[in-house]
Design an enzyme around this catalytic site. Structure first.
Site, PDB file in Angstrom:
ATOM      1  N   SER A 262      -6.246   2.121  -8.325  1.00 46.46           N
ATOM      2  CA  SER A 262      -5.251   1.902  -7.279  1.00 46.46           C
ATOM      3  C   SER A 262      -5.831   1.020  -6.184  1.00 46.46           C
ATOM      4  O   SER A 262      -7.028   0.748  -6.142  1.00 46.46           O
ATOM      5  CB  SER A 262      -4.840   3.241  -6.673  1.00 46.46           C
ATOM      6  OG  SER A 262      -5.908   3.738  -5.891  1.00 46.46           O
ATOM      7  N   LYS A 263      -4.946   0.626  -5.298  1.00 48.93           N
ATOM      8  CA  LYS A 263      -5.358  -0.201  -4.171  1.00 48.93           C
ATOM      9  C   LYS A 263      -6.417   0.539  -3.337  1.00 48.93           C
ATOM     10  O   LYS A 263      -7.368  -0.057  -2.844  1.00 48.93           O
ATOM     11  CB  LYS A 263      -4.117  -0.505  -3.334  1.00 48.93           C
ATOM     12  CG  LYS A 263      -4.337  -1.593  -2.323  1.00 48.93           C
ATOM     13  CD  LYS A 263      -3.069  -1.914  -1.560  1.00 48.93           C
ATOM     14  CE  LYS A 263      -3.449  -2.592  -0.259  1.00 48.93           C
ATOM     15  NZ  LYS A 263      -2.496  -2.454   0.800  1.00 48.93           N
ATOM     16  N   ARG A 264      -6.211   1.851  -3.218  1.00 50.94           N
ATOM     17  CA  ARG A 264      -7.148   2.654  -2.414  1.00 50.94           C
ATOM     18  C   ARG A 264      -8.563   2.646  -2.993  1.00 50.94           C
ATOM     19  O   ARG A 264      -9.538   2.669  -2.249  1.00 50.94           O
ATOM     20  CB  ARG A 264      -6.642   4.102  -2.289  1.00 50.94           C
ATOM     21  CG  ARG A 264      -5.540   4.243  -1.280  1.00 50.94           C
ATOM     22  CD  ARG A 264      -5.642   5.550  -0.524  1.00 50.94           C
ATOM     23  NE  ARG A 264      -7.011   5.965  -0.235  1.00 50.94           N
ATOM     24  CZ  ARG A 264      -7.430   7.220  -0.309  1.00 50.94           C
ATOM     25  NH1 ARG A 264      -6.599   8.175  -0.681  1.00 50.94           N
ATOM     26  NH2 ARG A 264      -8.675   7.536  -0.005  1.00 50.94           N
ATOM     27  N   GLY A 266      -9.980   0.242  -4.406  1.00 49.87           N
ATOM     28  CA  GLY A 266     -10.587  -1.010  -3.962  1.00 49.87           C
ATOM     29  C   GLY A 266     -11.064  -0.899  -2.525  1.00 49.87           C
ATOM     30  O   GLY A 266     -12.167  -1.316  -2.184  1.00 49.87           O
TER      31      GLY A 266
END
Ligand code: GLU
Length: 498
Positions: A262-264, A266
């Site tokens: 997920s973006k998190r 990253g």
């Protein structure tokens, strides 16, 4: 003659392309090119509420940056356009009506409130409300109402949706190139909405109609669409169309732990999850990755060549890629390994190209040097770099004298007698006319043995004063490059300062 291979990448412009979406595009591209086919970009923008300005441009830019441009799509009209679903709007309703005629779909007039009520009611009893065979006759639709009543409602302008009538008691056999045969009991399916009250088709209807009309032969997409495969297969059947072949790519998993990347992840791990910067989120391009490296690591996320080879150019990927070698199980994202790919691709770049990139950075820092000099610096240090942005730290001493000296190294290398030894080196250097690496080396070494000094007493402190640290390539190469005067100055400065 067999049909020409045609695949499509069909993103919804609801935000930036996630790195997983880019992998889907890449696998479509590879499959198309391997098979002499077409790679189509179709923008699935039927959900106006989720439309994000700039997302389509972003997608196109990301594909181009990776060197995987589409053959047909918005702005590259082929025989099957338009390629934005919003521009094909008028098309879909007639298909939904066709299914009603065939008895495969029906009008449903239930209001959002009624459905919500049913949902909550079921929840309270620990059940899930599914709109399908077991309750459709108790709800308000063209299966439960008379023809007259249905007409009246439509004429009166009541809101309606068109739902697919999922078959009852059938065992459905689905086919996926990567996963093989999948059996589904149709009783678990719900009657999905195909056409919405706002006059727009849902993803399912538009997707099937377009894939058919655009003569798509293979649908290659992420695993998250696998649950839709049953409905899609049924829809092709209902229309009497031949379905394309399907391949659902494995999920891309978090670097550690369970679940989808997920973006998190990253943000937590300090690595990009987007190909190109989007708002505040840095992209792979801006982080200094070469597109070759991104393509390379993406290809190996879920696909394997069946050999030990790890470095693949796009061309090699096109030649070797097959869907049969795509794995079923999730592919773990490995940011460290991604850096390694970049390091590998950096080594494959010409010194000229790297020097040009580095020059831009030097410029920004206010340093200038001859192109030939920068090229030599790059050639001396690139082995230790993974990114062009590492170059400065690895090579600053080629452009400026050290402003400080590594303290630990000073303690270890700067001893009593060292200043005198350094003065000795200075004398030797002063008498060299041809200030070339091999000549400096020979003279300094001869002097060391003639003065009965040891290498360990001379070379480490000499490196320290020239570089400021114990790092760097062959010391005599460095000295030759910065030149006689600069070498001597650095020694003198250090003797005065340390
Ligand atoms: N619009 C869908 C998406 O955003 C396409 C799924 C498919 O390829 O069928 O991923």
């Amino acid at each position: 003659m067999s049909q020409k291979v045609r695949v499509r990448f069909a993103p919804s412009p609801t935000g930036p392309l996630h790195i997983g979406g880019l992998r889907t595009a890449l696998f479509n591209y590879l499959f198309a090119k391997k098979n002499g086919g077409d790679f189509v970009l179709r923008i699935e923008d039927t959900d106006q509420n989720r439309f994000v300005e700039g997302a389509e441009e972003y997608i196109v830019e990301a594909l181009n940056w990776c060197g995987i441009p589409f053959d047909e799509g918005p702005g590259k009209e082929g025989d099957f356009g338009p390629y934005r679903q919003s521009e094909r709007k008028q098309l879909y309703k007639s298909y939904a009506l066709k299914l009603i005629e065939k008895g495969k779909a029906y009008y449903a007039f239930d209001t959002a409130e009624t459905l919500d009520h049913h949902r909550k009611d079921h929840e309270a009893k620990g059940k899930t409300f599914i709109y399908n065979w077991h309750n459709r006759l108790k709800l308000t639709n063209s299966l439960s109402l008379s023809n007259e009543e249905v007409k009246e409602k439509i004429v009166a302008g009541e809101d309606y949706v068109i739902r697919f009538k999922s078959p009852e008691n059938e065992e459905l056999l689905l086919n996926d190139i990567i996963r093989g045969e999948i059996k589904i009991d149709t009783n678990i399916l719900d009657d999905k909405v195909l056409f919405k009250s706002d006059g727009m088709p849902t993803y399912h209807l538009a997707n099937i109609v377009d894939d058919h009309q655009m003569q798509i032969t293979h649908v290659i997409r992420g695993e998250e669409w696998l649950p839709s495969l049953a409905l899609h297969t049924l829809l092709y059947d209902a229309f009497g169309w031949e379905a394309p072949q399907f391949a659902h790519l494995p999920l891309i998993m978090k670097p550690v732990g369970k679940g989808k990347l997920s973006k998190r992840d990253g943000e937590k791990g300090g690595f990009p999850v987007f190909p190109i910067t989007w708002n505040q989120s840095e992209g792979y391009r801006e982080a200094g990755f070469f597109p070759e490296a991104v393509v390379n690591f993406l290809a190996l996320l879920g696909w394997n060549p069946g050999t030990e080879q790890e470095i693949f150019s796009l061309e090699e990927l096109v030649n070797t890629f097959t869907l049969e070698r795509v794995n079923k199980s999730g592919a773990r994202f490995d940011p460290e390994k991604n850096n390694w790919y970049n390091q590998q691709w950096l080594q494959r770049k010409s010194d000229d190209e790297l020097a040009q990139m580095f020059n831009a950075e030097l410029d920004a820092k206010g340093f200038s040097a001859e192109p030939e000099y920068i090229k030599r610096v790059v050639s001396a240090i690139k082995e230790r770099a993974s990114f062009v942005k590492d170059f400065w730290d690895l090579s600053n001493y080629f452009f400026e004298a050290p402003s400080s000296y590594n303290e630990k190294a000073v303690k270890k290398q700067w001893k009593e007698g060292t200043p005198e030894i350094m003065n000795g080196v200075t004398n030797i250097l002063e008498n060299i006319n041809d200030f070339e690496s091999s000549i400096i080396e020979e003279k300094v070494k001869t002097w060391i043995s003639e003065s009965e000094l040891s290498f360990g007493k001379v070379m480490p402190p000499l490196r320290l004063v020239i570089v400021g640290d114990m790092k760097g390539p062959h010391l005599f190469d460095i000295m030759a490059m910065i030149g006689k005067e600069e070498s001597i100055n650095r020694i003198k400065t250090a003797v005065a300062r340390l």
